[in-house]
Motif scaffolding. Structure first.
Motif, PDB file in Angstrom:
ATOM      1  N   ASP A  52       0.835  -1.207   0.000  1.00 48.61           N
ATOM      2  CA  ASP A  52       0.000   0.000   0.000  1.00 48.61           C
ATOM      3  C   ASP A  52       0.866   1.251   0.000  1.00 48.61           C
ATOM      4  OD1 ASP A  52      -2.280  -1.567   0.122  1.00 48.61           O
ATOM      5  OD2 ASP A  52      -2.355  -1.554   2.308  1.00 48.61           O
ATOM      6  N   GLN A  53       2.152   1.086   0.292  1.00 47.78           N
ATOM      7  CA  GLN A  53       3.082   2.222   0.346  1.00 47.78           C
ATOM      8  C   GLN A  53       4.260   1.934  -0.589  1.00 47.78           C
ATOM      9  OE1 GLN A  53       3.031   2.201   4.921  1.00 47.78           O
ATOM     10  NE2 GLN A  53       3.384   4.363   4.441  1.00 47.78           N
ATOM     11  N   LYS A  54       4.010   2.141  -1.865  1.00 54.25           N
ATOM     12  CA  LYS A  54       5.038   1.847  -2.852  1.00 54.25           C
ATOM     13  C   LYS A  54       6.169   2.871  -2.844  1.00 54.25           C
ATOM     14  CE  LYS A  54       2.365  -0.953  -6.092  1.00 54.25           C
ATOM     15  NZ  LYS A  54       1.237  -1.198  -5.218  1.00 54.25           N
ATOM     16  N   ASP A  55       5.905   4.049  -2.304  1.00 54.86           N
ATOM     17  CA  ASP A  55       6.941   5.074  -2.171  1.00 54.86           C
ATOM     18  C   ASP A  55       7.620   4.892  -0.821  1.00 54.86           C
ATOM     19  OD1 ASP A  55       8.555   7.257  -2.061  1.00 54.86           O
ATOM     20  OD2 ASP A  55       6.933   8.730  -1.899  1.00 54.86           O
ATOM     21  N   ILE A  56       8.804   4.318  -0.826  1.00 55.11           N
ATOM     22  CA  ILE A  56       9.487   4.027   0.438  1.00 55.11           C
ATOM     23  C   ILE A  56       9.809   5.297   1.212  1.00 55.11           C
ATOM     24  CG2 ILE A  56      11.820   4.042  -0.549  1.00 55.11           C
ATOM     25  CD1 ILE A  56      12.499   1.702   1.334  1.00 55.11           C
ATOM     26  N   PHE A  57       9.926   6.434   0.503  1.00 56.79           N
ATOM     27  CA  PHE A  57      10.242   7.688   1.190  1.00 56.79           C
ATOM     28  C   PHE A  57       9.058   8.257   1.967  1.00 56.79           C
ATOM     29  CE2 PHE A  57      13.434   7.278  -2.108  1.00 56.79           C
ATOM     30  CZ  PHE A  57      14.597   7.572  -1.413  1.00 56.79           C
ATOM     31  N   SER A  58       7.891   7.669   1.768  1.00 59.68           N
ATOM     32  CA  SER A  58       6.735   8.066   2.580  1.00 59.68           C
ATOM     33  C   SER A  58       6.739   7.343   3.920  1.00 59.68           C
ATOM     34  CB  SER A  58       5.432   7.754   1.829  1.00 59.68           C
ATOM     35  OG  SER A  58       5.241   6.346   1.723  1.00 59.68           O
ATOM     36  N   ILE A  59       7.648   6.377   4.073  1.00 57.65           N
ATOM     37  CA  ILE A  59       7.765   5.605   5.313  1.00 57.65           C
ATOM     38  C   ILE A  59       8.885   6.209   6.146  1.00 57.65           C
ATOM     39  CG2 ILE A  59       8.202   3.317   6.276  1.00 57.65           C
ATOM     40  CD1 ILE A  59       7.221   2.146   3.605  1.00 57.65           C
ATOM     41  N   LYS A  60       8.580   6.573   7.376  1.00 59.07           N
ATOM     42  CA  LYS A  60       9.510   7.382   8.151  1.00 59.07           C
ATOM     43  C   LYS A  60      10.194   6.649   9.302  1.00 59.07           C
ATOM     44  CE  LYS A  60       8.655  10.915   5.582  1.00 59.07           C
ATOM     45  NZ  LYS A  60       9.682  11.305   4.588  1.00 59.07           N
ATOM     46  N   THR A  61       9.842   5.398   9.566  1.00 64.41           N
ATOM     47  CA  THR A  61      10.509   4.660  10.638  1.00 64.41           C
ATOM     48  C   THR A  61      10.728   3.215  10.209  1.00 64.41           C
ATOM     49  OG1 THR A  61       8.515   3.844  11.752  1.00 64.41           O
ATOM     50  CG2 THR A  61       9.289   6.067  12.359  1.00 64.41           C
ATOM     51  N   TRP A  62      11.661   2.554  10.893  1.00 69.56           N
ATOM     52  CA  TRP A  62      11.918   1.144  10.606  1.00 69.56           C
ATOM     53  C   TRP A  62      10.710   0.288  10.969  1.00 69.56           C
ATOM     54  CZ3 TRP A  62      15.937  -0.521   7.825  1.00 69.56           C
ATOM     55  CH2 TRP A  62      17.064   0.301   7.726  1.00 69.56           C
ATOM     56  N   ASP A  63      10.044   0.636  12.065  1.00 65.62           N
ATOM     57  CA  ASP A  63       8.867  -0.135  12.477  1.00 65.62           C
ATOM     58  C   ASP A  63       7.744   0.005  11.457  1.00 65.62           C
ATOM     59  OD1 ASP A  63      10.074  -1.101  14.746  1.00 65.62           O
ATOM     60  OD2 ASP A  63       9.222   0.407  16.084  1.00 65.62           O
ATOM     61  N   SER A  64       7.575   1.197  10.915  1.00 64.99           N
ATOM     62  CA  SER A  64       6.544   1.409   9.889  1.00 64.99           C
ATOM     63  C   SER A  64       6.885   0.631   8.621  1.00 64.99           C
ATOM     64  CB  SER A  64       6.422   2.897   9.564  1.00 64.99           C
ATOM     65  OG  SER A  64       6.006   3.630  10.696  1.00 64.99           O
ATOM     66  N   LEU A  65       8.180   0.562   8.314  1.00 67.58           N
ATOM     67  CA  LEU A  65       8.617  -0.210   7.157  1.00 67.58           C
ATOM     68  C   LEU A  65       8.325  -1.694   7.367  1.00 67.58           C
ATOM     69  CD1 LEU A  65      10.159  -0.090   4.409  1.00 67.58           C
ATOM     70  CD2 LEU A  65      12.240  -0.596   5.717  1.00 67.58           C
ATOM     71  N   ALA A  66       8.590  -2.184   8.581  1.00 68.57           N
ATOM     72  CA  ALA A  66       8.328  -3.587   8.891  1.00 68.57           C
ATOM     73  C   ALA A  66       6.837  -3.898   8.784  1.00 68.57           C
ATOM     74  CB  ALA A  66       8.842  -3.917  10.295  1.00 68.57           C
ATOM     75  N   TYR A  67       6.011  -2.959   9.266  1.00 69.73           N
ATOM     76  CA  TYR A  67       4.563  -3.166   9.207  1.00 69.73           C
ATOM     77  C   TYR A  67       4.076  -3.198   7.752  1.00 69.73           C
ATOM     78  CZ  TYR A  67      -0.425  -2.248   9.689  1.00 69.73           C
ATOM     79  OH  TYR A  67      -1.801  -2.321   9.593  1.00 69.73           O
ATOM     80  N   ALA A  68       4.593  -2.265   6.942  1.00 65.03           N
ATOM     81  CA  ALA A  68       4.190  -2.218   5.530  1.00 65.03           C
ATOM     82  C   ALA A  68       4.630  -3.480   4.801  1.00 65.03           C
ATOM     83  CB  ALA A  68       4.799  -0.983   4.862  1.00 65.03           C
ATOM     84  N   ALA A  69       5.843  -3.960   5.119  1.00 57.72           N
ATOM     85  CA  ALA A  69       6.353  -5.165   4.471  1.00 57.72           C
ATOM     86  C   ALA A  69       5.551  -6.396   4.876  1.00 57.72           C
ATOM     87  CB  ALA A  69       7.827  -5.354   4.826  1.00 57.72           C
ATOM     88  N   GLU A  70       5.199  -6.495   6.153  1.00 60.37           N
ATOM     89  CA  GLU A  70       4.425  -7.646   6.638  1.00 60.37           C
ATOM     90  C   GLU A  70       3.028  -7.653   6.022  1.00 60.37           C
ATOM     91  OE1 GLU A  70       3.361 -11.062   8.597  1.00 60.37           O
ATOM     92  OE2 GLU A  70       5.356 -10.163   8.379  1.00 60.37           O
ATOM     93  N   LYS A  71       2.437  -6.481   5.927  1.00 58.96           N
ATOM     94  CA  LYS A  71       1.096  -6.365   5.335  1.00 58.96           C
ATOM     95  C   LYS A  71       1.123  -6.778   3.857  1.00 58.96           C
ATOM     96  CE  LYS A  71      -2.670  -2.975   5.043  1.00 58.96           C
ATOM     97  NZ  LYS A  71      -3.030  -1.544   5.279  1.00 58.96           N
ATOM     98  N   ALA A  72       2.147  -6.343   3.129  1.00 61.25           N
ATOM     99  CA  ALA A  72       2.269  -6.701   1.718  1.00 61.25           C
ATOM    100  C   ALA A  72       2.568  -8.187   1.555  1.00 61.25           C
ATOM    101  CB  ALA A  72       3.378  -5.867   1.066  1.00 61.25           C
ATOM    102  N   LYS A  73       3.349  -8.753   2.500  1.00 59.02           N
ATOM    103  CA  LYS A  73       3.680 -10.177   2.418  1.00 59.02           C
ATOM    104  C   LYS A  73       2.430 -11.041   2.545  1.00 59.02           C
ATOM    105  CE  LYS A  73       6.727 -13.606   2.396  1.00 59.02           C
ATOM    106  NZ  LYS A  73       5.923 -14.794   2.547  1.00 59.02           N
ATOM    107  N   LYS A  74       1.522 -10.645   3.409  1.00 59.40           N
ATOM    108  CA  LYS A  74       0.278 -11.414   3.568  1.00 59.40           C
ATOM    109  C   LYS A  74      -0.534 -11.382   2.274  1.00 59.40           C
ATOM    110  CE  LYS A  74      -0.115 -10.815   8.583  1.00 59.40           C
ATOM    111  NZ  LYS A  74      -0.877 -10.204   9.689  1.00 59.40           N
ATOM    112  N   LYS A  75      -0.565 -10.218   1.645  1.00 57.27           N
ATOM    113  CA  LYS A  75      -1.287 -10.113   0.369  1.00 57.27           C
ATOM    114  C   LYS A  75      -0.592 -10.955  -0.698  1.00 57.27           C
ATOM    115  CE  LYS A  75      -3.195  -5.434   0.910  1.00 57.27           C
ATOM    116  NZ  LYS A  75      -3.242  -4.073   0.305  1.00 57.27           N
ATOM    117  N   TYR A  76       0.729 -10.896  -0.684  1.00 59.29           N
ATOM    118  CA  TYR A  76       1.502 -11.656  -1.674  1.00 59.29           C
ATOM    119  C   TYR A  76       1.278 -13.158  -1.491  1.00 59.29           C
ATOM    120  CZ  TYR A  76       5.524 -13.746  -3.993  1.00 59.29           C
ATOM    121  OH  TYR A  76       6.322 -14.535  -4.779  1.00 59.29           O
ATOM    122  N   ASP A  77       1.367 -13.629  -0.246  1.00 58.75           N
ATOM    123  CA  ASP A  77       1.178 -15.056   0.014  1.00 58.75           C
ATOM    124  C   ASP A  77      -0.213 -15.524  -0.386  1.00 58.75           C
ATOM    125  OD1 ASP A  77       3.734 -15.373   0.945  1.00 58.75           O
ATOM    126  OD2 ASP A  77       3.212 -15.261   3.066  1.00 58.75           O
TER     127      ASP A  77
END
Length: 596
Positions: free
Chosen positions: A140-165
């Motif tokens: 949902d956040q394809k622009d990585i520069f819109s993500i401002k923390t490591w935790d937010s990046l982890a959350y975005a990656a986990e959310k996308a992984k569930k969709k991918y799986d």
């Protein structure tokens, strides 16, 4: 304006890795280090210029280590840019990045312990970045520069992984069986394991569903790894569903979460793979010949042979002759594990150890810690025609927890002090067991200009002055000589010895302040020089002086009034400690009155 912003974002996400690495050479990281090193309370810089530069270089290396390998070039470039712009500035990570960068160059183990670098290993962060990009199409956040923390990046990656799986779960890849080489499993493993070589992206994606393997994603990563003679090897435990994937060419041996297996697990699977038989048939996209993998794939043969060598080394019945045969095969081939295993073997002999030292410069030094290697042999290295072996002799004392302190004779050390190689001469200058007369000759040759090119004079004088074996009557002459020599950073520029910071004197005085051998009166004079002197070395000098057991009491009292709070606190602590150790209550009372 909106279109301009969108185009800018698109440009940011199309940064090449080489272009991004150029940011590491700009002033961006230097500015970041300076910002972190500046003490807002005292309005002072806590690092000198050399430390700032070294910390910047260390930060650049550290940042690069956070970039995952399994990404496209643009993804790597964008990731590096994000780490520089955002990642190192996240509040909960900022101090850790700084501590790790400074730990490599700062001598204060209380402020920056050596473990700081290890603490920021980046495994979690690399995993998060890799997962983010491998599931990027589902984010949902394809622009990585819109993500401002490591935790937010982890959350975005986990959310996308569930969709991918979820999307991959029922997806049928086109003819995965045509690229799958299914091996025949022998007893007693038959029925327990499914083992195959994967030769197509469809096969890699099919067997890699619901894993974090980059080769199982809708990217080109499979093509980046695959070679006909170096395919992916897939293992599935039929009893519990656990899966593993090996790629020998890149030394990657992973579980489903893309975590490296430990060596015993890795070796178990290599041994298992070397025992399986040939596939029954060769599908369309699987290259020939039809043969067992250990016979078909040369890279597996190499690993299997290496695995067998390890088992021979660990066998308590292994003979010295067998160890020598392995040493002769692997010495000088970059096989650190094999060399260390041989050196640590109970069955190793001094002949095998000597062979390793003489034939493996990269890892042969580990043999110096084995007591079976004689001091006489180590001493003989000082007389070798091979500069690598002479160099090894010059630092043998580093090995064996003091066992090698006297392995190299004073005569040999004296010979090495005149070695043609400057790295060996420098080693002798700092050698803790170098005879005083040898250091005296080195100091006199240096001051007379009989040795050392200009670029090495600074290192040589500092190494000599830090050496506790240097006769004290040479400390002042060396410092005075350093005041006449140009700082290497000033080469090519007009030199005026009256400009103190342009000479070698600041670094020489710092070295003298760090020596346990420097008399109290000289320490006092060094303290007076640097107390209000802006040379870039003053903080390091003050730190060293407050750590000296013989620092003059007057100097420590003076330092309790220093502008830097850290130096003030260290001076106070040193005076308190001295009072406690000597029982000098009067000193403590005088000190308290002084502070008032």
């Amino acid at each position: 304006m909106k279109l301009l912003l969108e185009n800018w974002r698109k440009l940011l996400n199309e940064i090449s890795f080489e272009d991004a690495k150029k940011r590491l050479e700009t002033k961006a990281l230097t500015k970041w280090i300076k910002g972190m090193a500046f003490d807002e309370e005292t309005k002072t810089m806590t690092l000198n210029p050399d430390q700032i530069e070294a910390a910047k270089n260390e930060l650049a290396k550290l940042v690069l280590e956070f970039v995952p390998e399994d990404l496209t070039d643009n993804q790597k470039g964008t990731t590096l840019e994000w780490i520089i712009s955002v990642g190192i500035n996240v509040p909960e990570m900022k101090q850790s990045f700084y501590n790790a960068a400074v730990a490599a160059v700062e001598t204060d183990s209380d402020r920056f312990p050596s473990s700081a670098r290890a603490d920021l290993h980046g495994r979690r962060e690399r995993f998060v970045l890799e997962r983010y990009w491998h599931t990027h199409d589902y984010s949902d956040q394809k622009d990585i520069f819109s993500i401002k923390t490591w935790d937010s990046l982890a959350y975005a990656a986990e959310k996308a992984k569930k969709k991918y799986d979820a999307a991959m779960k029922d997806k049928e890849f086109q003819d995965p069986e045509k690229g799958t080489e299914v091996f025949e499993i022998p007893p007693p493993y038959k029925g327990k394991w499914f083992i195959a070589a994967l030769h197509t992206k469809a096969a890699a994606c099919h067997y890699g569903k619901s894993t974090d393997w980059c080769t199982a994603t809708d990217t080109d990563m499979f093509d980046n790894y695959y070679e006909p003679d170096d395919p992916l090897f897939f293992f599935e435990d039929k009893e519990n569903g656990k899966r593993f994937q090996f790629h020998f060419g890149s030394d990657q041996f992973k579980d489903v979460q893309d975590v490296e297996l430990d060596e015993p697990e890795r070796d178990y699977f290599i041994d298992l793979l070397s025992k399986v038989g040939a596939a029954k048939t060769l599908p369309e996209f699987v290259p020939g010949p039809l043969a067992a993998p250990v016979k078909k794939y040369q890279i597996l043969q190499y690993w299997a042979t290496k695995n067998e060598a390890a088992q021979i080394i660990y066998d308590e019945n292994t003979t010295p002759e067998e160890l020598m045969a392995i040493a002769e095969k692997y010495a000088g081939e970059g096989e650190e594990e094999i060399m260390e295993m041989i050196v640590e073997s109970d069955n190793v002999t001094k002949e095998v150890l000597e062979y390793i030292v003489l034939n493996d410069f990269d890892y042969g030094a580990s043999a110096l810690s084995n007591p079976k290697l004689t001091d006489e042999f180590i001493n003989s290295l000082a007389y070798s025609e091979d500069s690598n072996l002479r160099y090894m002799a010059s630092y043998a004392y580093d090995y064996g927890n003091g066992m090698r302190n006297e392995a190299v004779s004073g005569e040999a050390l004296d010979k090495l002090s005149e070695d043609p190689e400057k790295m060996i001469r420098n080693r002798i200058a700092m050698h803790p067991f170098a005879p005083p007369e040898t250091l005296t000759k080195m100091a006199n040759r240096l001051m007379k200009g009989e040795t050392e090119q200009e670029y090495n004079r600074g290192a040589m004088v500092s190494n000599l002055l830090k050496n506790d074996n240097l006769p004290t009557n040479l400390i002042v002459p060396l410092i005075e000589w350093s005041k006449t020599q140009q700082n290497s950073q000033m080469y090519g520029k007009p030199f005026d010895a009256k400009i103190f910071k342009d000479t070698l004197a600041p670094s020489a005085m710092l070295a003298a302040a760090q020596s346990q051998n420097t008399p109290a009166e000289i320490l006092g004079e060094i303290g007076d020089v640097f107390f209000d002197n802006d040379t870039g070395f003053e903080m390091a000098v003050m730190h060293a002086l407050t750590a000296k057991r013989n620092a003059p009491k007057d100097l420590l009292l003076k330092l309790t009034k220093h502008y830097d709070r850290y130096i003030r606190d260290r001076a106070k602590a040193a005076l308190e400690k001295r009072a406690d150790q000597t029982g000098m209550d009067s000193l403590r009372e005088n000190f308290k009155r002084f502070l008032k």
